[in-house]
Design a protein around this motif. Sequence first.
Motif, mmCIF file in Angstrom:
data_model
loop_
_atom_site.group_PDB
_atom_site.id
_atom_site.type_symbol
_atom_site.label_atom_id
_atom_site.label_comp_id
_atom_site.label_asym_id
_atom_site.label_seq_id
_atom_site.Cartn_x
_atom_site.Cartn_y
_atom_site.Cartn_z
ATOM 1 N N ASP A 1 0.841 -1.193 0.000
ATOM 2 C CA ASP A 1 0.000 0.000 0.000
ATOM 3 C C ASP A 1 0.879 1.246 0.000
ATOM 4 O O ASP A 1 2.112 1.165 -0.074
ATOM 5 N N GLU A 2 0.244 2.424 0.140
ATOM 6 C CA GLU A 2 0.990 3.683 -0.006
ATOM 7 C C GLU A 2 1.946 3.940 1.157
ATOM 8 O O GLU A 2 2.847 4.777 1.029
ATOM 9 N N ARG A 3 1.795 3.238 2.271
ATOM 10 C CA ARG A 3 2.712 3.446 3.401
ATOM 11 C C ARG A 3 3.879 2.457 3.404
ATOM 12 O O ARG A 3 4.748 2.546 4.277
ATOM 13 N N THR A 4 3.897 1.538 2.460
ATOM 14 C CA THR A 4 4.952 0.509 2.394
ATOM 15 C C THR A 4 5.807 0.708 1.153
ATOM 16 O O THR A 4 5.284 0.846 0.047
ATOM 17 N N THR A 5 7.121 0.726 1.347
ATOM 18 C CA THR A 5 8.079 0.827 0.247
ATOM 19 C C THR A 5 8.853 -0.489 0.164
ATOM 20 O O THR A 5 9.410 -0.948 1.168
ATOM 21 N N VAL A 6 8.882 -1.080 -1.014
ATOM 22 C CA VAL A 6 9.608 -2.334 -1.237
ATOM 23 C C VAL A 6 10.826 -2.026 -2.098
ATOM 24 O O VAL A 6 10.698 -1.534 -3.219
ATOM 25 N N LEU A 7 12.021 -2.299 -1.552
ATOM 26 C CA LEU A 7 13.263 -2.108 -2.286
ATOM 27 C C LEU A 7 13.967 -3.452 -2.439
ATOM 28 O O LEU A 7 13.874 -4.318 -1.562
ATOM 29 N N ARG A 8 14.694 -3.598 -3.525
ATOM 30 C CA ARG A 8 15.454 -4.835 -3.729
ATOM 31 C C ARG A 8 16.653 -4.904 -2.788
ATOM 32 O O ARG A 8 16.997 -5.966 -2.273
ATOM 33 N N SER A 9 17.327 -3.779 -2.586
ATOM 34 C CA SER A 9 18.491 -3.757 -1.700
ATOM 35 C C SER A 9 18.659 -2.349 -1.161
ATOM 36 O O SER A 9 18.041 -1.396 -1.646
ATOM 37 N N ALA A 10 19.512 -2.223 -0.146
ATOM 38 C CA ALA A 10 19.828 -0.925 0.444
ATOM 39 C C ALA A 10 21.274 -0.958 0.899
ATOM 40 O O ALA A 10 21.766 -1.997 1.356
ATOM 41 N N PRO A 11 21.989 0.172 0.793
ATOM 42 C CA PRO A 11 23.415 0.167 1.142
ATOM 43 C C PRO A 11 23.678 0.264 2.634
ATOM 44 O O PRO A 11 24.812 0.086 3.061
ATOM 45 N N ASP A 12 22.663 0.534 3.440
ATOM 46 C CA ASP A 12 22.898 0.890 4.834
ATOM 47 C C ASP A 12 21.946 0.155 5.767
ATOM 48 O O ASP A 12 21.326 0.759 6.645
ATOM 49 N N VAL A 13 21.831 -1.165 5.608
ATOM 50 C CA VAL A 13 20.883 -1.943 6.407
ATOM 51 C C VAL A 13 21.144 -1.815 7.908
ATOM 52 O O VAL A 13 20.184 -1.682 8.684
ATOM 53 N N PRO A 14 22.396 -1.856 8.401
ATOM 54 C CA PRO A 14 22.581 -1.688 9.850
ATOM 55 C C PRO A 14 21.996 -0.381 10.376
ATOM 56 O O PRO A 14 21.386 -0.357 11.454
ATOM 57 N N GLU A 15 22.166 0.715 9.634
ATOM 58 C CA GLU A 15 21.609 1.990 10.063
ATOM 59 C C GLU A 15 20.086 1.964 10.021
ATOM 60 O O GLU A 15 19.420 2.555 10.887
ATOM 61 N N LEU A 16 19.523 1.270 9.032
ATOM 62 C CA LEU A 16 18.067 1.147 8.951
ATOM 63 C C LEU A 16 17.521 0.356 10.139
ATOM 64 O O LEU A 16 16.473 0.695 10.691
ATOM 65 N N ILE A 17 18.214 -0.716 10.530
ATOM 66 C CA ILE A 17 17.793 -1.497 11.696
ATOM 67 C C ILE A 17 17.827 -0.629 12.948
ATOM 68 O O ILE A 17 16.888 -0.622 13.755
ATOM 69 N N ALA A 18 18.917 0.122 13.125
ATOM 70 C CA ALA A 18 19.062 0.951 14.317
ATOM 71 C C ALA A 18 17.979 2.023 14.394
ATOM 72 O O ALA A 18 17.533 2.390 15.489
ATOM 73 N N GLY A 19 17.540 2.527 13.245
ATOM 74 C CA GLY A 19 16.557 3.607 13.239
ATOM 75 C C GLY A 19 15.119 3.149 13.259
ATOM 76 O O GLY A 19 14.209 3.978 13.400
ATOM 77 N N ALA A 20 14.886 1.842 13.129
ATOM 78 C CA ALA A 20 13.516 1.337 13.045
ATOM 79 C C ALA A 20 12.868 1.254 14.419
ATOM 80 O O ALA A 20 13.531 1.077 15.445
ATOM 81 N N ALA A 21 11.537 1.348 14.430
ATOM 82 C CA ALA A 21 10.790 1.141 15.666
ATOM 83 C C ALA A 21 10.686 -0.341 16.001
ATOM 84 O O ALA A 21 10.597 -0.713 17.173
ATOM 85 N N ALA A 22 10.710 -1.204 14.988
ATOM 86 C CA ALA A 22 10.673 -2.650 15.169
ATOM 87 C C ALA A 22 11.090 -3.308 13.864
ATOM 88 O O ALA A 22 10.925 -2.725 12.778
ATOM 89 N N VAL A 23 11.634 -4.521 13.957
ATOM 90 C CA VAL A 23 12.166 -5.222 12.785
ATOM 91 C C VAL A 23 11.601 -6.635 12.731
ATOM 92 O O VAL A 23 11.583 -7.350 13.746
ATOM 93 N N VAL A 24 11.171 -7.038 11.554
ATOM 94 C CA VAL A 24 10.878 -8.441 11.249
ATOM 95 C C VAL A 24 11.955 -8.915 10.297
ATOM 96 O O VAL A 24 12.245 -8.248 9.294
ATOM 97 N N CYS A 25 12.591 -10.038 10.612
ATOM 98 C CA CYS A 25 13.708 -10.488 9.778
ATOM 99 C C CYS A 25 13.842 -11.998 9.839
ATOM 100 O O CYS A 25 13.184 -12.677 10.620
ATOM 101 N N MET A 26 14.718 -12.524 8.984
ATOM 102 C CA MET A 26 15.104 -13.918 9.038
ATOM 103 C C MET A 26 16.296 -14.055 9.991
ATOM 104 O O MET A 26 16.712 -13.066 10.613
ATOM 105 N N GLY A 27 16.861 -15.247 10.111
ATOM 106 C CA GLY A 27 17.828 -15.506 11.161
ATOM 107 C C GLY A 27 19.240 -15.754 10.709
ATOM 108 O O GLY A 27 19.997 -16.456 11.397
ATOM 109 N N GLY A 28 19.663 -15.177 9.572
ATOM 110 C CA GLY A 28 21.033 -15.339 9.117
ATOM 111 C C GLY A 28 22.027 -14.643 10.035
ATOM 112 O O GLY A 28 21.688 -13.660 10.707
ATOM 113 N N TYR A 29 23.268 -15.129 10.034
ATOM 114 C CA TYR A 29 24.262 -14.621 10.987
ATOM 115 C C TYR A 29 24.464 -13.119 10.864
ATOM 116 O O TYR A 29 24.483 -12.403 11.874
ATOM 117 N N ASN A 30 24.663 -12.608 9.664
ATOM 118 C CA ASN A 30 25.003 -11.202 9.509
ATOM 119 C C ASN A 30 23.855 -10.283 9.915
ATOM 120 O O ASN A 30 24.061 -9.259 10.566
#
Length: 400
Positions: free
Chosen positions: A273-302
């Motif tokens: 919907d209009e509040r969701t943005t889907v990107l293929r990749s991002a250069p700064d995922v650690p910064e995005l995680i730190a700035g998020a209110a909550a994260v849903v993710c898979m369980g890979g090591y990195n």
Amino acid sequence: MAATTIALYSHDSVGLGHARRNRALAYALAEHLPALTGTPVRGLLIAGHPDAGRDPLPEGWDWLVLPGLTRRGDGYAPRHLGTDAAVLRDLRSAAIDAALAALRPDLLIIDRHPFGIDGELLPALRSQRSRGGGVVLGLREVLDAPRVAGAEWDRLGGAEHVARHLDAVWVYGDEHVYDPRRTGELPRPLAELATTTGYLGRGRPAARPSAPGRSPVAPVPPYVLTVLGGGSDGVELARLAVAAELPAGHRHLLIAGPQMPPEEVAELQGRADERTTVLRSAPDVPELIAGAAAVVCMGGYNTIAELLVTDTPALVVPRSRRRQEQPRRALALAAVGALETREIGALTAADVTSWWHRAVTSRTPRDDIDLDGLTVVPHLAAALIEPAAPTPAEVSIHAV
């Protein structure tokens, strides 16, 4: 002045997790090792995925990107090259051996597979040992169910045979969270060589920089984040996240992953919907995680290592196909209160909705978890390069 030379190997048949781990080590070694050895440090990262070489390295370091391979059934096959698996193995093996013969590294760090894929590292290993160079096997903290891990060591000739090729085993985790020496994933001959380093969490290098003038991909806070690692098997979780209802006032950023098929990314973009943005990749995922209110993710090591250095609440939905690595990691970290975890087969969009509405009102402290592996590893490397050097006090607490 003579330089200390480091070589790091990763096979990279699926995704970039192995190469990213080695890249983090390269930056840590480049920063800390010169002061410990008294010499400049140079290095070569040997990788098997073409995207690995897009990420920058420290000055004096470079990539050697091998012709790629990928999993097919119970074995491996060329990713692109029009030849059979045996020819590809011989080609990769010869390239690795020639590179290491020219560079004569003081230390070779191997990620996960001690002999490489189908034994491709064996000629280089023999040469490295004959020159007196050190060899380390680097392992994520969870391998697999102990029975499966034991069968893999047996297929390599047994743990004693593997151990004879190594000087040390570094386990990139916190032994108080998960210790493969105690679970049986590391049999005694390898466990006796093993040191836990702490997670490779604090001090991870930034990924490739954004292009000049590009606006940041992060939404204006507050936002929730879904991140799927490489993305090759993340579409099921992504569909649930896109269908979930967002907390009031929040936007949603979903990073599909560079290995997600284009048609699946397009499908998710069509569902958003209009509040969701889907990107293929991002250069700064650690910064995005730190700035998020909550994260849903898979369980890979990195992804988990990047998550643990923040206080962002996380719902981890691990991959469970083929290996039990991700579910075992998620359960161990859930047991110490670092995250929540659910199985994908038991999860609905309504569950994600409920979790997001609850999670965005809290934070998750993770101060008790050892995240300093990138500080510890240079000291361990220096001790192998200079065997007479005393073990630094800050490393001794990790010793077996």
